[in-house]
Motif scaffolding. Sequence first.
Motif, short mmCIF file in Angstrom:
data_model
loop_
_atom_site.label_atom_id
_atom_site.label_comp_id
_atom_site.label_asym_id
_atom_site.label_seq_id
_atom_site.Cartn_x
_atom_site.Cartn_y
_atom_site.Cartn_z
N SER A 194 47.72 37.23 -18.92
CA SER A 194 47.86 36.59 -20.23
C SER A 194 46.58 36.78 -20.97
N LEU A 195 46.95 36.92 -22.33
CA LEU A 195 45.72 36.67 -23.45
C LEU A 195 45.33 35.32 -23.63
N MET A 196 44.13 35.08 -23.52
CA MET A 196 43.41 33.50 -23.72
C MET A 196 42.09 33.74 -24.51
N LEU A 197 42.07 32.53 -25.12
CA LEU A 197 40.47 32.30 -25.86
C LEU A 197 39.41 32.19 -24.55
N PRO A 198 38.29 32.96 -24.52
CA PRO A 198 37.39 32.82 -23.48
C PRO A 198 37.13 31.41 -22.87
N GLU A 199 37.22 30.22 -23.81
CA GLU A 199 36.46 29.10 -23.27
C GLU A 199 37.80 28.23 -22.45
N SER A 200 39.18 29.14 -22.76
CA SER A 200 40.31 28.22 -22.08
C SER A 200 40.75 28.70 -20.65
N CYS A 222 57.06 36.48 -16.37
CA CYS A 222 57.24 35.03 -16.37
C CYS A 222 57.25 34.67 -17.84
N ARG A 223 58.33 33.71 -18.06
CA ARG A 223 58.35 33.02 -19.52
C ARG A 223 58.06 31.68 -19.13
N VAL A 224 57.24 31.27 -20.33
CA VAL A 224 56.61 29.76 -20.25
C VAL A 224 57.17 29.10 -21.86
N SER A 225 57.26 27.88 -21.74
CA SER A 225 57.61 27.40 -23.07
C SER A 225 56.35 26.14 -23.46
N SER A 226 55.36 26.12 -22.68
CA SER A 226 54.25 25.34 -22.87
C SER A 226 52.89 25.76 -22.47
N TYR A 227 51.87 25.41 -23.15
CA TYR A 227 50.48 25.97 -22.76
C TYR A 227 50.20 25.59 -21.18
N GLY A 228 50.62 24.33 -20.91
CA GLY A 228 50.32 23.85 -19.34
C GLY A 228 51.12 24.90 -18.61
N VAL A 232 43.28 23.07 -28.03
CA VAL A 232 42.74 21.73 -27.32
C VAL A 232 41.56 21.87 -26.53
N VAL A 233 41.57 23.15 -25.83
CA VAL A 233 40.65 23.32 -24.89
C VAL A 233 39.22 24.16 -25.43
N THR A 234 39.26 24.35 -26.78
CA THR A 234 38.24 24.76 -27.45
C THR A 234 37.03 23.94 -27.84
N LEU A 269 46.52 14.85 -37.68
CA LEU A 269 46.20 16.18 -37.62
C LEU A 269 46.88 17.04 -36.55
N GLY A 270 47.48 18.31 -37.11
CA GLY A 270 48.30 19.06 -35.94
C GLY A 270 47.58 20.38 -35.56
N LEU A 271 47.60 20.49 -34.25
CA LEU A 271 47.00 21.74 -33.80
C LEU A 271 47.66 22.61 -32.70
N ILE A 272 47.68 23.85 -32.50
CA ILE A 272 48.49 24.68 -31.56
C ILE A 272 47.56 24.25 -30.30
N GLU A 273 48.37 24.26 -29.23
CA GLU A 273 47.86 23.86 -27.74
C GLU A 273 46.64 24.64 -27.29
N ASP A 274 46.56 25.96 -27.72
CA ASP A 274 45.46 26.81 -27.14
C ASP A 274 43.92 26.03 -27.83
#
Length: 283
Positions: free
Chosen positions: A230-236, A211-217, A104-106, A97-102
């Motif tokens: 930044s835009l985020m999902l509420p639970e993240s 700031c430019r970033v290359s990962s969710y962390g 993982v915290v949902t 299973l593959g997921l986008i990083e965002d």
Amino acid sequence: MDMNLDPHLLRALLVVAETGTVSGAAEKLARTQAAVSMQLKRLEADLGTQLLKRSSRGVSLTDSGEILVAYARKLIALGEDARQQIEGRQLVGRVRLGLIEDLVVTRLPILLAEFRKRFPQVELDLVTAHSGELSQSLQSGKLDIVVADPSRFSFAPFFHWSRQLVWSGSRLIDVGEGDPIPLIVFEGSCTWQDKTTVAFASAGVAWSVACRVSSYGALIGALRAGLGYSLMLPESLPSDCETIDGGRNLPEAPSADFGLFVGKDPSKIVRELGLFLREKLVS
């Protein structure tokens, strides 16, 4: 009186209670109206009490009917759960299973744990990457199922859904009056950022890349440091950051689209996971 309640009779009562008519229940159960009426009469005879009040407008439950329907729901649910547990123990295999990083915290990982509990002999391999990479991995057969941004795929998802995003920022951030809004952005192409650019342009608000970033962390680290919004999902949202509901000259936050994609010739296990996630995520 028969002390054992026939589950077929209980199901007929449940469907009648849900539809409000015997004819509606008959259609849903793919039986004749006379057959459903006979089932209801048999159930009332077995219990020695009236379960339904009949009128020209349909049927309604008596007090005894209300009590029985509550127990019937529990009994039928237990039977279905038992079937799932038995079938689950017979299902063996592996799903990549593959997921986008965002995501993982949902609540998605919790749903995967629930699926794993239902099918204990199924192995789950979890991979996180950007939507474009996930699309390539799925098409090349390296992944079996993917949850990602539909706009990065050339074919339709098994199902899709949307989530409202929120603007978030650290309590440490300090933006002067009239200064461009500082944003934390991902390197490369990102649908969320495309929507952000449109939103700022429509609102006539100046912004800059802080700031430019290359990962969710890295995004979380920059957000907590107060380098920008930044835009985020509420639970993240990190505990030391806050949701920006209006104000600070930020435009309205857009929504994010997600799709679940399945590879060619999916196995029974992959189909089961896809159906399970569709049931849980779209409800």
